[in-house]
Scaffold this motif. Structure first.
Motif, PDB file in Angstrom:
ATOM      1  N   ARG A 165       2.600  12.699  10.453  1.00 51.68           N
ATOM      2  CA  ARG A 165       1.586  11.864  11.124  1.00 51.68           C
ATOM      3  C   ARG A 165       1.383  10.548  10.389  1.00 51.68           C
ATOM      4  O   ARG A 165       1.106   9.509  10.987  1.00 51.68           O
ATOM      5  N   LEU A 166       1.536  10.594   9.062  1.00 55.50           N
ATOM      6  CA  LEU A 166       1.446   9.371   8.275  1.00 55.50           C
ATOM      7  C   LEU A 166       2.629   8.459   8.589  1.00 55.50           C
ATOM      8  O   LEU A 166       2.484   7.246   8.718  1.00 55.50           O
TER       9      LEU A 166
ATOM     10  N   PRO B 247       0.203   8.832  -6.409  1.00 54.65           N
ATOM     11  CA  PRO B 247       0.350   9.833  -5.353  1.00 54.65           C
ATOM     12  C   PRO B 247      -0.779  10.845  -5.405  1.00 54.65           C
ATOM     13  O   PRO B 247      -0.953  11.555  -6.380  1.00 54.65           O
ATOM     14  N   LEU B 248      -1.545  10.873  -4.348  1.00 55.31           N
ATOM     15  CA  LEU B 248      -2.710  11.756  -4.321  1.00 55.31           C
ATOM     16  C   LEU B 248      -2.465  13.001  -3.493  1.00 55.31           C
ATOM     17  O   LEU B 248      -2.714  14.116  -3.927  1.00 55.31           O
ATOM     18  N   ALA B 249      -1.981  12.784  -2.299  1.00 55.62           N
ATOM     19  CA  ALA B 249      -1.851  13.908  -1.390  1.00 55.62           C
ATOM     20  C   ALA B 249      -0.506  14.591  -1.579  1.00 55.62           C
ATOM     21  O   ALA B 249       0.182  14.376  -2.559  1.00 55.62           O
ATOM     22  N   GLU B 250      -0.176  15.427  -0.644  1.00 54.66           N
ATOM     23  CA  GLU B 250       1.060  16.178  -0.688  1.00 54.66           C
ATOM     24  C   GLU B 250       2.177  15.219  -0.306  1.00 54.66           C
ATOM     25  O   GLU B 250       2.675  15.240   0.804  1.00 54.66           O
ATOM     26  N   PHE B 251       2.584  14.416  -1.271  1.00 48.14           N
ATOM     27  CA  PHE B 251       3.552  13.371  -0.973  1.00 48.14           C
ATOM     28  C   PHE B 251       4.887  13.701  -1.608  1.00 48.14           C
ATOM     29  O   PHE B 251       5.709  12.837  -1.843  1.00 48.14           O
TER      30      PHE B 251
ATOM     31  N   GLU C 186       4.588  12.661   5.163  1.00 46.13           N
ATOM     32  CA  GLU C 186       3.924  13.535   6.141  1.00 46.13           C
ATOM     33  C   GLU C 186       4.129  12.939   7.536  1.00 46.13           C
ATOM     34  O   GLU C 186       3.955  11.744   7.731  1.00 46.13           O
TER      35      GLU C 186
ATOM     36  N   MET D 205      -3.887   3.517   1.473  1.00 46.78           N
ATOM     37  CA  MET D 205      -2.770   2.574   1.605  1.00 46.78           C
ATOM     38  C   MET D 205      -3.262   1.177   1.947  1.00 46.78           C
ATOM     39  O   MET D 205      -2.837   0.193   1.344  1.00 46.78           O
TER      40      MET D 205
ATOM     41  N   GLY E 162       0.814  -1.201   0.000  1.00 48.15           N
ATOM     42  CA  GLY E 162       0.000   0.000   0.000  1.00 48.15           C
ATOM     43  C   GLY E 162       0.851   1.254   0.000  1.00 48.15           C
ATOM     44  O   GLY E 162       0.604   2.185  -0.760  1.00 48.15           O
ATOM     45  N   PHE E 163       1.868   1.241   0.831  1.00 46.73           N
ATOM     46  CA  PHE E 163       2.740   2.411   0.918  1.00 46.73           C
ATOM     47  C   PHE E 163       3.429   2.701  -0.404  1.00 46.73           C
ATOM     48  O   PHE E 163       3.352   3.816  -0.927  1.00 46.73           O
TER      49      PHE E 163
ATOM     50  N   TYR F 107       0.948   3.592  -3.249  1.00 46.25           N
ATOM     51  CA  TYR F 107       0.398   4.936  -3.030  1.00 46.25           C
ATOM     52  C   TYR F 107       1.444   6.007  -3.315  1.00 46.25           C
ATOM     53  O   TYR F 107       1.158   6.996  -3.990  1.00 46.25           O
TER      54      TYR F 107
ATOM     55  N   LEU G 210      -5.171  -0.214  -1.109  1.00 41.50           N
ATOM     56  CA  LEU G 210      -4.210  -0.557  -2.151  1.00 41.50           C
ATOM     57  C   LEU G 210      -3.449  -1.830  -1.790  1.00 41.50           C
ATOM     58  O   LEU G 210      -3.283  -2.721  -2.620  1.00 41.50           O
ATOM     59  N   GLY G 211      -2.993  -1.886  -0.569  1.00 39.85           N
ATOM     60  CA  GLY G 211      -2.256  -3.070  -0.121  1.00 39.85           C
ATOM     61  C   GLY G 211      -3.096  -4.315  -0.198  1.00 39.85           C
ATOM     62  O   GLY G 211      -2.642  -5.347  -0.695  1.00 39.85           O
TER      63      GLY G 211
ATOM     64  N   GLU H 154       2.313   0.757  12.721  1.00 39.89           N
ATOM     65  CA  GLU H 154       1.803  -0.430  12.037  1.00 39.89           C
ATOM     66  C   GLU H 154       2.881  -1.512  11.945  1.00 39.89           C
ATOM     67  O   GLU H 154       2.644  -2.668  12.284  1.00 39.89           O
TER      68      GLU H 154
ATOM     69  N   TRP I 290       2.079   6.789  11.853  1.00 41.96           N
ATOM     70  CA  TRP I 290       1.146   5.671  11.725  1.00 41.96           C
ATOM     71  C   TRP I 290       1.835   4.447  11.108  1.00 41.96           C
ATOM     72  O   TRP I 290       1.666   3.328  11.598  1.00 41.96           O
ATOM     73  N   LEU I 291       2.619   4.667  10.062  1.00 37.75           N
ATOM     74  CA  LEU I 291       3.329   3.577   9.424  1.00 37.75           C
ATOM     75  C   LEU I 291       4.276   2.879  10.404  1.00 37.75           C
ATOM     76  O   LEU I 291       4.306   1.642  10.488  1.00 37.75           O
TER      77      LEU I 291
END
Lengths: 186, 186
Positions: A171-172, A160-164, A169, B147, A151-152, A155, B150-151, A179, A175-176
């Motif tokens: 907070r992302l 790439p959708l967001a400000e990547f 980012e 993510m 997924g990472f 994505y 997608l994953g 996980e 989270w990763l």
DNA sequence: GACCTAAGTAAACGACCGTTTACAAGGTGA
DNA sequence: TCACCTTGTAAACGGTCGTTTACTTAGGTC
């Protein structure tokens, strides 16, 4: 004038290595289907026909490139207490080494390349990871690892959708890290 | 004998719809690059040239198919209290409706199709989802959703490693449900 | 019923791809 | 120096793809 170390203009090993090197870069960047033999050999500075001569075709070159990329040690050497933070750092490219996973995932478009990638992914990533994790639900945890990684990368690199742009980012990233850490934690 | 409802042998709208329908199925199953115009039109029972005539080319057909698939309501109509369970059920195919996400993700191999998919994914999935989630970190949560989705799809459909035949392993499913639920929970 | 437009088909086109073939040139040992 | 094998190249081959062109045919209209 001659160099101190003789570099023969014609050196099969060196040529082979140059093709393999270019293949790793381009396959990782564009996947199997969109990477062309002519493009790879152009980067290596040689003739396209040498792919067939030295590797037996594009698919076998892909397999060789994937195999070479996977020979770099993977993730099972990381300390489990800091697995989350370190694996994300590696994925993000914070340390120098490049993850071979994008090349693996980039194969998914072509059915033949997918079969090759599937086999290598299982033998060289999934199974070792499962062994390393251990316990009853090692296969479930390994599957979770695959999903989050897939997924990472997909994505980030494919959709790439967001400000990547550039780095992850914060907070992302947090989270990763959690996980991945949760996957190895008991 | 004639049918009660006259079905003209030649009906442009019907033909157009047949192509669009076949395109949705085949694009979803094989992605953009591996799906051929000849294959799609063969399933629709018409001539390949009609793709160009009615849609303006393969890429535009893909866009139309994607757009049509996304016109089915997506996930923002699910109750937030049960979002995790219901979205996984939808992804797993437990309810009848098919998720359009595989078609979106299947575009990632081809660079032109990727651009199309990216735009539609942003406009029709990512942004509505972000609005629906709400709050400060809606974009981060939406990214997490992307993510994990997608994953999941890539792992299940493109690189199936584990015993993923048929339905999802129960513990994996439980993890997925909790992941998705956590995204919408405060 | 002739006509004309829309619908559909068949076949060829041009481009690209991976691969193979035929040939040229470099290096080495006799 | 000559022969020989290896290395490398250039160009063509065969196939597939999306698309375009030329043509045929069905169906509604005056």
């Amino acid at each position: 004038m001659t160099a101190t170390f003789d570099v023969p203009a014609r050196d099969a090993d060196r040529t082979r290595a140059a093709i393999l090197d270019a293949a790793q870069q381009i396959f990782a960047a564009k996947g199997f289907a969109e990477a062309g033999v002519r493009e790879i050999t152009a980067r290596a500075g040689v003739n396209p026909s040498l792919v067939s001569r030295y590797f037996g075709g594009k698919l076998r070159l892909f397999e060789a490139a994937l195999d070479a990329a996977l020979h770099t040690r993977l993730m099972t050497d990381l300390p489990k207490e800091e697995f989350g933070r370190l694996i994300v750092a590696r994925f993000a490219g914070d340390d120098q080494r490049v993850s071979p996973l994008p090349m693996l995932f980039g194969a998914s478009a072509d059915s033949e390349a997918r079969a090759v990638a599937q086999r290598l992914l299982r033998e060289r990533v999934f199974e070792p990871l499962k062994q390393w994790i251990g316990g009853d639900d090692a296969d479930v945890r390994a599957a979770r690892f695959m999903m989050v990684s897939l997924g990472f990368f997909t994505y980030r690199d494919q959709l790439p959708l967001a400000e990547f742009s550039g780095r992850i980012e914060p907070r992302l990233r947090q989270w990763l890290e959690r996980e991945f850490q949760a996957i190895v934690d008991a």
